[in-house]
Design a protein around this motif. Sequence first.
Motif, PDB file in Angstrom:
ATOM      1  N   SER A  53       0.596   5.614  22.812  1.00  0.00           N
ATOM      2  CA  SER A  53       1.622   4.838  22.153  1.00  0.00           C
ATOM      3  C   SER A  53       1.572   4.854  20.620  1.00  0.00           C
ATOM      4  O   SER A  53       2.455   4.231  19.872  1.00  0.00           O
ATOM      5  CB  SER A  53       2.150   3.541  22.838  1.00  0.00           C
ATOM      6  N   ASP A  54       0.474   5.247  20.201  1.00  0.00           N
ATOM      7  CA  ASP A  54       0.285   5.145  18.639  1.00  0.00           C
ATOM      8  C   ASP A  54       1.096   6.497  17.928  1.00  0.00           C
ATOM      9  O   ASP A  54       0.448   7.160  17.325  1.00  0.00           O
ATOM     10  CB  ASP A  54      -1.103   5.409  18.078  1.00  0.00           C
ATOM     11  N   ASP A  55       2.434   6.228  18.200  1.00  0.00           N
ATOM     12  CA  ASP A  55       3.250   7.392  17.588  1.00  0.00           C
ATOM     13  C   ASP A  55       3.069   7.466  15.946  1.00  0.00           C
ATOM     14  O   ASP A  55       3.409   8.350  15.392  1.00  0.00           O
ATOM     15  CB  ASP A  55       4.825   7.022  18.193  1.00  0.00           C
ATOM     16  N   GLN A  56       3.188   6.248  15.497  1.00  0.00           N
ATOM     17  CA  GLN A  56       3.170   6.169  13.895  1.00  0.00           C
ATOM     18  C   GLN A  56       2.227   7.372  13.322  1.00  0.00           C
ATOM     19  O   GLN A  56       2.401   7.981  12.477  1.00  0.00           O
ATOM     20  CB  GLN A  56       2.895   4.884  13.344  1.00  0.00           C
ATOM     21  N   LEU A  57       0.718   7.209  13.748  1.00  0.00           N
ATOM     22  CA  LEU A  57      -0.350   8.032  13.394  1.00  0.00           C
ATOM     23  C   LEU A  57       0.266   9.309  13.917  1.00  0.00           C
ATOM     24  O   LEU A  57      -0.239  10.296  13.025  1.00  0.00           O
ATOM     25  CB  LEU A  57      -1.475   7.700  14.068  1.00  0.00           C
ATOM     26  N   THR A  59       2.824  11.015  14.210  1.00  0.00           N
ATOM     27  CA  THR A  59       3.766  11.569  13.612  1.00  0.00           C
ATOM     28  C   THR A  59       3.532  11.754  12.182  1.00  0.00           C
ATOM     29  O   THR A  59       3.803  12.933  11.446  1.00  0.00           O
ATOM     30  CB  THR A  59       5.123  10.477  13.463  1.00  0.00           C
ATOM     31  N   PHE A  60       2.581  11.093  11.532  1.00  0.00           N
ATOM     32  CA  PHE A  60       2.098  11.344  10.390  1.00  0.00           C
ATOM     33  C   PHE A  60       1.348  12.460  10.139  1.00  0.00           C
ATOM     34  O   PHE A  60       1.489  13.113   9.339  1.00  0.00           O
ATOM     35  CB  PHE A  60       1.486  10.056   9.748  1.00  0.00           C
ATOM     36  N   TYR A  83      -6.041   4.027   9.521  1.00  0.00           N
ATOM     37  CA  TYR A  83      -5.139   3.571  10.410  1.00  0.00           C
ATOM     38  C   TYR A  83      -5.815   2.660  11.371  1.00  0.00           C
ATOM     39  O   TYR A  83      -5.321   1.532  11.825  1.00  0.00           O
ATOM     40  CB  TYR A  83      -4.523   4.673  11.171  1.00  0.00           C
ATOM     41  N   SER A  86      -6.244  -0.401   9.764  1.00  0.00           N
ATOM     42  CA  SER A  86      -5.268  -1.335   9.397  1.00  0.00           C
ATOM     43  C   SER A  86      -4.337  -1.998  10.800  1.00  0.00           C
ATOM     44  O   SER A  86      -3.936  -2.962  10.643  1.00  0.00           O
ATOM     45  CB  SER A  86      -3.930  -0.575   8.886  1.00  0.00           C
ATOM     46  N   GLN A  87      -4.949  -1.362  11.882  1.00  0.00           N
ATOM     47  CA  GLN A  87      -4.387  -1.927  13.308  1.00  0.00           C
ATOM     48  C   GLN A  87      -5.510  -2.961  13.842  1.00  0.00           C
ATOM     49  O   GLN A  87      -5.393  -3.524  14.855  1.00  0.00           O
ATOM     50  CB  GLN A  87      -4.161  -0.803  14.117  1.00  0.00           C
TER      51      GLN A  87
END
Length: 97
Positions: A53-57, A59-60, A83, A86-87
């Motif tokens: 579910s870590d789509d942000q990473l 996607t980047f 990342y 930051s999480q």
Amino acid sequence: MQETITAVRAGHMTQKTAADHFEVPLGTLAKKLLGHASEMLHGAGRPTELLKSDDQLATFLKASASYEDGLTKIEVLHVIQNYIVSQNLKLVGQMKN
């Protein structure tokens, strides 16, 4: 994997044929048939802190790959490390430069 094991045990296929047909590693199939590995469990190594579910990473990193020069291996590792920090995820080991 269960279909592969069933096909071999039923005598419908050899281990090699079944591994090729079902696209599973022959070594893993052999271990499961010998009882050296659970038929139901899969995967090895430590559990990951990063989730699907870590789509942000993801996607980047996909977007970065589309650039002309992309990112170097070290740059990708730094992005992932940043990342994780930051999480507030647990870091396992240190990154080598």
